[in-house]
Motif scaffolding. Structure first.
Motif, short mmCIF file in Angstrom:
data_model
loop_
_atom_site.label_atom_id
_atom_site.label_comp_id
_atom_site.label_asym_id
_atom_site.label_seq_id
_atom_site.Cartn_x
_atom_site.Cartn_y
_atom_site.Cartn_z
N HIS B 255 0.80 -1.22 0.00
CA HIS B 255 0.00 0.00 0.00
C HIS B 255 0.83 1.27 0.00
O HIS B 255 0.30 2.38 0.00
N LEU B 256 2.11 1.07 0.03
CA LEU B 256 2.97 2.24 0.18
C LEU B 256 3.07 3.02 -1.15
O LEU B 256 3.35 2.45 -2.20
N ASP B 257 2.78 4.31 -1.06
CA ASP B 257 3.02 5.19 -2.21
C ASP B 257 4.45 5.70 -2.07
O ASP B 257 4.76 6.42 -1.10
N VAL C 10 22.33 6.18 -5.94
CA VAL C 10 21.57 7.34 -5.46
C VAL C 10 20.14 6.92 -5.15
O VAL C 10 19.35 6.64 -6.05
N LEU C 11 19.81 6.88 -3.89
CA LEU C 11 18.47 6.48 -3.48
C LEU C 11 17.67 7.71 -3.08
O LEU C 11 17.43 7.98 -1.91
N ASP C 12 17.28 8.49 -4.10
CA ASP C 12 16.53 9.71 -3.83
C ASP C 12 15.08 9.54 -4.27
O ASP C 12 14.62 8.43 -4.53
N LEU C 13 14.40 10.66 -4.41
CA LEU C 13 13.01 10.69 -4.85
C LEU C 13 12.74 9.77 -6.04
O LEU C 13 11.77 9.01 -6.07
N ARG C 14 13.64 9.82 -7.03
CA ARG C 14 13.41 9.06 -8.25
C ARG C 14 13.58 7.56 -8.05
O ARG C 14 13.06 6.76 -8.81
N ALA C 15 14.34 7.19 -7.02
CA ALA C 15 14.66 5.77 -6.84
C ALA C 15 13.60 5.03 -6.03
O ALA C 15 13.57 3.79 -6.02
N ALA C 16 12.72 5.78 -5.36
CA ALA C 16 11.80 5.14 -4.41
C ALA C 16 10.84 4.17 -5.10
O ALA C 16 10.68 3.02 -4.64
N LEU C 19 12.61 1.03 -6.46
CA LEU C 19 13.06 0.20 -5.34
C LEU C 19 11.89 -0.62 -4.78
O LEU C 19 12.00 -1.82 -4.53
N ARG C 20 10.76 0.08 -4.60
CA ARG C 20 9.58 -0.62 -4.08
C ARG C 20 9.18 -1.74 -5.04
O ARG C 20 8.89 -2.87 -4.62
N ALA C 21 9.19 -1.46 -6.34
CA ALA C 21 8.79 -2.45 -7.33
C ALA C 21 9.73 -3.66 -7.29
O ALA C 21 9.27 -4.82 -7.29
N SER C 22 11.04 -3.42 -7.21
CA SER C 22 12.00 -4.54 -7.16
C SER C 22 11.76 -5.41 -5.95
O SER C 22 11.85 -6.64 -6.02
N LEU C 23 11.46 -4.76 -4.83
CA LEU C 23 11.25 -5.53 -3.60
C LEU C 23 9.97 -6.35 -3.70
O LEU C 23 9.94 -7.52 -3.32
N LEU C 46 14.30 5.20 2.44
CA LEU C 46 14.39 4.63 3.79
C LEU C 46 13.06 4.02 4.18
O LEU C 46 12.98 2.90 4.72
N GLN C 47 11.96 4.73 3.89
CA GLN C 47 10.68 4.18 4.31
C GLN C 47 10.29 2.94 3.51
O GLN C 47 9.64 2.04 4.03
N VAL C 48 10.75 2.86 2.26
CA VAL C 48 10.52 1.65 1.47
C VAL C 48 11.27 0.48 2.13
O VAL C 48 10.71 -0.61 2.32
#
Lengths: 119, 786, 95
Positions: B255-257, C10-16, C19-23, C46-48
């Motif tokens: 659910h995380l955006d 670089v794990l910034d705005l664009r990487a979030a 990263l979530r998709a890969s996980l 970090l939150q991902v």
């Protein structure tokens, strides 16, 4: 770190360059918003410092255009402004500006602003 | 030169450009051609002048520009209509701005009364009173008052200033003595001095204090490329921090955006800086996060914070920190509740990976190279970005000198080769020809480097025209053409005076008064056209008016009265018009303030001729006149005819020569005691014995013994220069006689010839004029000839 | 055998989002994350990572971060997340 400065005033570009080079940054320059987009595409940048009042494409339009490009969504943008006018600052922020530098700036203040937005 | 001084020079250069833009924009508005972009450009020009002036703490300039800018901003936002009346005020305001810039540049004092009056006028408009209710100049205007402008300059730095209130709240701290210093520091940063500045973190110690900062970023914070990690790093610069994450809002991965913000942070910061300084860290993000900053132990009195996060929550969070001893900096081991008693780590965290300003070398080569990288950076004209290199003019002058030497050297070589009898078709002679072409090519290219558009001179003229129009009560529209026409720097510098004179003359003498114009069926407003163009390897400046034209009858009468021509002289219209250039001629019945003071058109013509130039006038009665000034494109080289005169070698500018003749005795007629004339086809031209005019010999040389160079002077009049022999045509490098020796009548400059000898370059018109004056006012140099 | 995922520098705005998709793709397998080339770690990534750590824990599968770069460690420290990620790191035996 590479910094793109966008300002139609040669004096201001020179001032920025002097302060930034002294602080150990690399500097690329552009003379208005349109030119800024060209230079950004050709050279890239880690941080962008832009004026607001410029011919052709002003600072607001420039910031919006930069943010629309996926590659530069996370690039910090600092706007240069002489105005203490909060409306202008807000508009720049809505366009996607990361922070601002009030002219006339002190070199240390400039470096501090960059430090706040760039790794 | 000091880098900052260099930038200051750039600033003043830029000011010239901005002032020109300002003026042309305002003129377009005056002509009704301005659109909103014109108004914007006008605003930007003043805005940029102010911005640069602020950087150099040129406060008088900043103050004036600020008032000007404020009014323009109102015009830009359509609060005030750009009426013709207002635009005229703005034009005058622009003139005063130019004065202010000049004063700032030279360190002089601008006309304070004029400035105060204009400030009053501008403020009258800003306050909606129009031009009518302008406050008297004596009245103290806000622009003169220190408060408003200082804000403009100082506000940028106020965030750095330590709040006095915070010190007052902490009586134990060493506050009382501090405030003045602190305030002082708040303003010093305005002086741009890289060396002298104390970082704000090094303020006087105010006593250690622990702060609890709760920080909940919004998605917008990250969207604008701000970053929590950097904010935390900045906090750590202020003192040791202990950070804990609140992940209570974190949602499942499904659910995380990825661009929403779920985490928040609680930071315990131990520092001696004031709350204001802590808050400053969050300056850019304050609208994009929830932030509370409270003193530890005073959580209950948390002011705006309480609204965002209820006290219970804060307490809960604190409890969470205490329960969860997730330590931030490994070096820190003091226990939480005893902060105030822990003076161990007072200094800001030493982990500061920031670039050190003072330590960096002043001229870091790598960034300098990077600066040259962008294809279109650092343009001369913001409107048309293009790659440029800025070069010290002295280096170019030196290069031009060297190329001049090269030209001379090449000529010497050619001469030696000729003396050794090499055939023109020999390898050596052909090689030399190629060398000559290359040398010419280099010379042209080098001269092109120094070429500048005449704009720099033209842009000063609209103001002059306004002033003269005001003084003479005439209505004038100035039209300028060909401002981009390029000419060598040496010529640019000499254009200003003649153009000024021609324009004054055109307005003062050429244009009629508005009433007379209307009576003559013309537009009350006269038009003066100033144009520059290239023609035949020269630059031509035209000043044209649509006034009454030259009153030929009157000019002729004056010339007769003053003995300049004989009463029965037959002159063409053009010859009559050009009488005004004769020495001692002045058409104005009374010498007016504008064109007058004894400086007539003859002086203008002399100075133009000294540059190898020509000036002439043509006129149509009732329709106006046109002055035409032509100058060589450069004053550095000259195509000349080398002649021998009484054992001296002289150079005659090729532009002045029509043809050379070997006169037969029957073509020469004596005229008066000394003079003689030569029959050239169906007219007679006076003969000038150069040798005697210049004092090289006492007796006149019979023209039949030598060569006559038929020359034309500016008014189209012709004369024959008598010389012993002609050596040939050659390009020569001009060495100023004035800067090396002194001005000599009849001589324009000197040069060095191929064989290394110095030769004088003849000022043809002056030589002819010397002869003409001869009977009336014999000069020492001519004495022997009589 | 755990799946390995190498974090981009670089794990910034664009990487979030990537990263979530890969996980998410690797959900249900033991996870070993290679953090050796990380130069920058931002709050969004970090939150991902924290959310993923929680998800893997719920699944009862191992989740580890191995050979973290200095920049990664420093960012984790600043974020006050060393402890949290530290347990993970310890589990991976590389911290």
């Amino acid at each position: 770190m590479k910094i793109l400065t966008v300002d139609d005033s040669r004096t201001m570009r020179d001032m920025l360059r002097m302060a930034l080079v002294k602080a150990g940054f690399n500097v690329v320059e552009a003379v208005d918003g349109e030119h800024g987009l060209e230079v950004l595409t050709a050279n890239g940048a880690d941080v962008i410092i832009t004026d607001i009042n410029m011919p052709k494409l002003d600072g607001f339009g420039f910031i919006e255009a930069v943010r629309e490009d996926a590659s530069y969504r996370a690039t910090p943008i600092l706007v240069l402004t002489t105005e203490s006018d909060p409306a202008k600052k807000d508009r720049a922020r809505r366009a996607g500006a990361t922070g601002w530098i009030v002219k006339p700036f002190h070199p240390d203040k400039l470096v501090e602003a960059i430090r706040r937005v760039a790794a | 030169m000091d880098e900052l001084e260099q930038i200051k020079l750039t600033f003043f250069q830029e000011c010239d450009e901005l002032l020109a833009d300002l003026e042309s924009g305002l003129l377009a508005m005056e002509a009704g051609e301005g659109d909103s972009e014109t108004v914007n450009a006008v605003f930007r020009a003043v805005h940029s002048v102010k911005g640069g002036a602020g950087a150099f703490a040129l406060e008088a300039l900043v103050r004036y520009a600020h008032v000007f800018e404020t009014l323009l901003d109102d015009v830009r936002s359509n609060k005030i209509a750009a009426s013709p009346e207002l635009v005229r005020v703005l034009l005058r305001a622009a003139d005063i701005l130019a004065d202010q810039v000049t004063a700032a540049r030279t360190g002089g004092v601008p006309d304070e009364a004029a400035t105060a009056a204009m400030v009053g006028e501008l403020e009258g408009w800003i306050n909606g009173q129009g031009g009518a209710a302008a406050p008297a100049p004596t009245q103290e205007s806000p622009a003169g008052a220190p408060s408003a402008p200082t804000d403009e300059l100082g506000i940028g730095f106020t965030p750095m200033t330590i709040s006095i209130d915070d010190f007052a709240a902490e009586p134990t701290a060493a506050a009382p003595a501090a405030p003045t210093d602190e305030l002082g520091i708040g303003f010093t940063p305005m002086q741009l001095d890289l060396a002298e500045f104390d970082a704000p973190a090094e303020e006087a110690p105010a006593g250690e204090q622990a702060w609890i900062i709760t920080f909940h970023p919004h998605a917008a914070l990250y969207a604008k490329a701000n970053e929590t990690a950097l904010l935390l790093r900045e906090l750590e610069r202020l003192g040791p921090i202990e950070v804990s994450i609140d992940d209570s809002e974190l949602v499942s991965l499904e659910h995380l955006d990825p661009e929403s913000a779920y985490l928040s942070w609680i930071v315990r910061l131990t520092t001696d800086v004031a709350e204001e300084v802590i808050r400053d860290v969050f300056e850019f993000v304050s609208d994009d996060c929830e932030l509370t900053i409270v003193r530890e132990g005073q959580e209950e009195v948390a002011e705006p914070a309480a609204e965002a996060a209820p006290v219970d929550d804060v307490a809960a969070l604190i409890a969470q920190i205490n329960a969860e001893p997730v330590v931030a900096a490994p070096a820190q081991d003091e226990i939480l509740p005893t902060v105030a008693a822990a003076p161990v780590v007072a200094a800001p965290a030493p982990v500061t990976p920031e670039p050190v300003v003072q330590a960096a070398t002043p001229a870091a080569p790598a960034p300098a190279a990077a600066k040259a990288a962008p294809p279109k950076a650092a343009a001369n004209e913001p409107a048309q970005p293009q790659a440029t290199i800025r070069v010290d003019p002295e280096r170019i002058d030196r290069l031009i000198d060297l190329v001049g030497e090269l030209v001379i050297n090449q000529a010497m070589l050619a001469q030696r080769v000729g003396e050794h009898g090499f055939a023109p078709s020999s390898d050596i002679a052909m090689g030399l020809d190629e060398l000559e072409q290359l040398t010419r090519g280099i010379q042209d290219s080098v001269m092109a480097i120094r070429a500048q558009p005449v704009k720099s001179v033209f842009q000063r003229m609209p103001r002059l025209v306004r002033e003269v129009a005001n003084q003479t009560g005439k209505q004038v529209r100035l039209v300028m053409e060909g401002e981009g026409t390029e000419v060598d720097k040496t010529v640019i510098e000499r254009l200003s005076d003649p153009i000024t004179h021609m324009l004054r003359n055109a307005i003062d003498h050429g244009l009629e008064s508005p009433e007379d114009r209307v009576a003559a069926g013309k537009n009350g407003e006269g038009t003066v056209r100033l144009a520059a163009l290239h023609r035949g390897g020269r630059i031509v400046i035209e000043v044209q008016d649509d006034g009454r034209g030259i009153n030929r009858g009157r000019v002729r009468q004056i010339a007769i009265d003053k003995g300049l021509i004989s009463p029965d002289a037959v002159l063409t219209d053009e010859e009559t018009d050009n009488l005004i250039f004769l020495p001692g001629f002045s058409t104005a019945a009374k010498v007016s303030d504008i064109s007058g003071r004894g400086v007539g058109m003859d002086v203008v013509r002399r100075s133009v001729q000294a540059l190898g130039g020509r000036i002439s006038i043509s006129s149509r009665p009732g329709e106006g006149s046109i002055f035409t000034l032509s100058l060589p494109l450069t004053l550095a080289v000259l195509d000349g005819m080398v002649i021998d005169v009484a054992g001296h070698t002289l150079v005659v500018p090729l532009t002045a020569i029509i043809e050379s003749l070997r006169p037969k005795s029957e073509e020469i007629k004596a005229l008066g005691p000394q003079g003689s004339v030569l029959a050239v086809r169906d007219t007679y031209v006076p003969l000038v014995d150069v040798g005697s005019v210049l004092g090289f010999r006492n007796d006149l040389m019979p023209a039949t013994d030598g060569v006559v160079l038929l020359v034309e002077n500016e008014d189209g009049g012709r004369a024959g220069l008598v010389a012993d022999a002609i050596q040939g045509q050659r390009q020569v490098v001009i060495k100023s006689l004035e800067s090396n020796y002194r001005q000599v009548d009849g001589i324009a400059a000197a040069t060095i010839l191929g064989d290394g000898r110095v030769a004088l370059i003849l000022d043809v018109d002056a030589v002819v004029a010397l002869r003409r004056r001869e009977p009336r006012a014999p000069e020492p140099i001519l004495h022997a000839a009589e | 055998m755990s799946l390995s995922l190498t974090l981009s520098p670089v794990l910034d705005l664009r990487a979030a989002a990537p990263l979530r998709a890969s996980l998410l793709e690797r959900r249900g397998e033991a996870m070993d994350i290679d953090a050796s080339s990380v130069e920058r770690l931002g709050g969004l990534c970090l939150q991902v990572l924290l959310s993923a750590q929680r998800a893997w824990a719920e699944d009862g599968l191992p989740f580890s971060i191995s050979s973290p770069s200095d920049a990664f460690r420093e960012a984790a420290r600043l974020f006050g997340a060393s402890g949290r990620l530290g347990e993970t790191l310890e589990a991976g035996g590389a911290f």
